[in-house]
Enzyme design. Structure first.
Site, mmCIF file in Angstrom:
data_model
loop_
_atom_site.group_PDB
_atom_site.id
_atom_site.type_symbol
_atom_site.label_atom_id
_atom_site.label_comp_id
_atom_site.label_asym_id
_atom_site.label_seq_id
_atom_site.Cartn_x
_atom_site.Cartn_y
_atom_site.Cartn_z
ATOM 1 N N ASP A 219 0.885 -1.160 0.000
ATOM 2 C CA ASP A 219 0.000 0.000 0.000
ATOM 3 C C ASP A 219 0.927 1.216 0.000
ATOM 4 O OD1 ASP A 219 -1.594 2.161 0.549
ATOM 5 O OD2 ASP A 219 -2.857 1.114 2.009
ATOM 6 N N PHE A 453 -17.044 3.706 11.791
ATOM 7 C CA PHE A 453 -16.538 5.017 12.234
ATOM 8 C C PHE A 453 -17.036 6.150 11.340
ATOM 9 C CE2 PHE A 453 -13.408 5.375 8.867
ATOM 10 C CZ PHE A 453 -13.193 4.053 8.515
HETATM 11 N N1 PM9 Z 1 -7.233 6.860 4.180
HETATM 12 C C1 PM9 Z 1 -7.471 8.555 5.803
HETATM 13 O O1 PM9 Z 1 -8.087 9.523 6.244
HETATM 14 C C2 PM9 Z 1 -9.313 8.234 4.062
HETATM 15 C C3 PM9 Z 1 -10.484 7.887 4.875
HETATM 16 S S1 PM9 Z 1 -10.522 6.278 5.575
HETATM 17 C C4 PM9 Z 1 -10.481 6.683 7.197
HETATM 18 O O2 PM9 Z 1 -6.400 8.163 6.299
HETATM 19 C C5 PM9 Z 1 -4.453 3.852 3.252
HETATM 20 C C6 PM9 Z 1 -3.164 3.687 3.971
HETATM 21 C C7 PM9 Z 1 -5.288 4.907 3.526
HETATM 22 C C8 PM9 Z 1 -6.529 5.034 2.840
HETATM 23 C C9 PM9 Z 1 -7.439 6.066 3.148
HETATM 24 C C10 PM9 Z 1 -6.855 4.052 1.866
HETATM 25 C C11 PM9 Z 1 -8.129 4.137 1.111
HETATM 26 C C12 PM9 Z 1 -5.981 3.025 1.646
HETATM 27 N N2 PM9 Z 1 -4.816 2.943 2.330
HETATM 28 O O3 PM9 Z 1 -9.751 6.784 0.874
HETATM 29 O O4 PM9 Z 1 -10.350 5.038 -0.759
HETATM 30 O O5 PM9 Z 1 -4.919 5.805 4.453
HETATM 31 O O6 PM9 Z 1 -8.771 6.806 -1.429
HETATM 32 O O7 PM9 Z 1 -8.060 5.117 0.160
HETATM 33 C C13 PM9 Z 1 -7.983 7.837 4.646
HETATM 34 P P1 PM9 Z 1 -9.309 5.986 -0.301
#
Ligand code: PM9
Length: 461
Positions: A219, A453
């Site tokens: 990732d 959440f």
């Molecule tokens: N991360 C964050 O705020 C968006 C909301 S989910 C709480 O940290 C990783 C490491 C992320 C992530 C999203 C996604 C998903 C995948 N891997 O939000 O769908 O931190 O673009 O990506 C959020 P998308």
């Protein structure tokens, strides 16, 4: 005359366009957070003063990125922006194949469906909410093999995102290599506090995956921050560029998935990039079912152009130095007041330790959810719960997971806020800390089935 102790640094950009933000009164905020069911995700952004909910899609694009938006080629098929983005993915991540998606979880959905069979295991360095959910929906089980230090907020370790090699080997022994769909490594590790893995640890993991023929996937959503920490902390990397470190990291993986809404400093976008032709063919076929044609994957041509240009900016040392430096500045200021936090400070956010901040509130009464709501109430600063609510329930027993880390994340969008915004945030947290004894917990009154959440609702106890 007072002697100068050190010289300061400043952001490598200046402000060209401003977006007004609104101050609210305590009475307005009390109503807003109650109406939002004490869930900061359910606040209207109009009611938020300083928005540290996330760094996802909330970044400020550069003038070069905005100029690129005007060059969007909105052809249904074969847009020139798709090819520009593909060229940059080859150049900066080193993978020959690429499939665009509208954001990270769309990539997670496709990869999980393609690579996981029911009953498979997916080891990784701590769960991430959307990643784990898609792995489970495909019939897999995520297994956390991160080092123990990562689950301890106070424990100082330079690479808290590292795999525990013994835990990983034990899983292979127990489950059998054939039952491991792939290794799911993240850099930096979001739920651990934005913590990096080291190159040395990655090489150890790679040795094992090679030995057993297990696929190794990354990732790479916040890989720039991981590369920055490697440069700063790992022997042998001081004089290497961020770009070269990212290329070296990627060279060990079969493929990556990325939410472009972070490192690439755009408002929307994601992708899969790989050297595995079979996975590529499957993803390229699947994307037309769920996202759009394989040359746009749910994005406009202009979005892909902004991503292509964002990649060129993400590898610039001054940019990432200023970004991580802003997080560190906030952490150091909070440290002056002994605010309990995850240490070392992470790449994208400061994580408050809600268990220590509100020790009188039991985990079942949601200390981190409570704290995020209280900080909003005090100042209009919006953070995010990263504790028992985010961890959800065990898919077999239906019981709540009880994560050791019960945190509030204050996340810094890239190139958005000034040092003064950070100072206001710090002062609010200190004020809440000084009044912490009178704060009461919450009870959950609505719980959606997935990713609770985002939409769960609470009432004050
Ligand atoms: N991360 C964050 O705020 C968006 C909301 S989910 C709480 O940290 C990783 C490491 C992320 C992530 C999203 C996604 C998903 C995948 N891997 O939000 O769908 O931190 O673009 O990506 C959020 P998308």
């Amino acid at each position: 005359m007072k002697k100068l102790k050190k010289r300061s640094w400043a952001e490598p950009f200046k402000i060209k366009v401003v977006e007004p933000i609104k101050m609210t009164t305590q009475t307005q905020r009390a109503k807003a957070i109650k109406d939002a069911g004490y869930n900061t995700f359910l606040l209207k952004s109009d009611d938020v003063y300083i928005d540290l909910l996330t760094d996802s899609g909330t970044n400020a694009m550069s003038d070069n990125q905005w100029a690129g938006m005007m060059l969007g080629d909105e052809a249904y098929a074969g847009s020139k922006n798709f090819y520009h983005l593909w060229d940059n993915i080859k150049k900066y991540y080193g993978f020959p194949y690429f499939v665009p998606t509208h954001q990270g979880r769309a990539a997670e959905h496709m990869l999980s469906q393609i690579m996981i069979k029911p009953g498979d295991y997916i080891p990784g360095n701590m769960y991430f909410t959307t990643t784990k959910l898609h792995q489970e929906l495909a019939g897999g089980t995520f297994v956390d093999v991160i080092i123990d230090e990562a689950h301890n907020a106070e424990k100082e370790h330079l690479f808290k995102g590292n795999f525990d090699i013994q835990k990983f080997k034990d899983l292979i022994k127990k489950a059998g290599a054939k039952k491991i769909a792939y290794v799911s490594m993240a850099g930096t590790v979001n739920m651990a506090g934005g913590q990096p893995f080291s190159m040395a640890n990655l090489k150890q993991v790679k040795k094992i995956t090679d030995k057993y023929g297990i696929r190794l996937w990354l990732d790479a959503t916040r890989i720039t921050e991981n590369a920055y920490f490697i440069k700063k902390r790992e022997r042998g990397y001081k004089s290497k560029s961020i770009g070269d470190i990212i290329l070296e990291i990627c060279s060990y993986f079969d493929g990556i998935w990325v939410s472009a809404k972070k490192d690439l400093m755009v408002n929307i976008g994601g992708f899969i990039a790989t050297r595995d032709k079979k996975v590529y063919d499957a993803a390229r076929n699947m994307v037309v079912v769920y996202e759009g044609l394989h040359t746009y994957g749910g994005l406009a041509g202009r979005d892909m152009e902004a991503m292509a240009r964002g990649i060129e900016e993400m590898v610039l040392y001054d940019n990432i130095h200023a970004r991580v430096g802003q997080v560190e500045y906030c952490g150091k200021r909070l440290e002056e007041f002994n605010i309990p936090m995850v240490k070392p400070f992470g790449g994208h956010a400061i994580f408050l330790d809600a268990k220590k901040f509100l020790p009188h509130i039991k985990q079942e009464e949601f200390p981190a959810q409570t704290l995020a709501a209280e900080i909003y109430l005090d100042s209009g600063v919006r953070g995010m719960e990263r504790g028992i609510v985010s961890a959800g329930r065990d898919k077999k027993t239906g019981k709540n997971h009880h994560p050791k880390l019960e945190l509030v994340r204050l996340t810094f969008p890239r190139r958005v806020y000034t040092q003064a915004h950070i100072d206001v945030t710090v002062e609010s947290i200190v004020e809440v800390y000084q009044n912490r004894k009178s704060i009461k917990g919450l009870k959950m009154v609505y719980e959606p089935e997935y990713l609770r959440f985002f939409q769960g609702r609470f009432k004050k106890l």
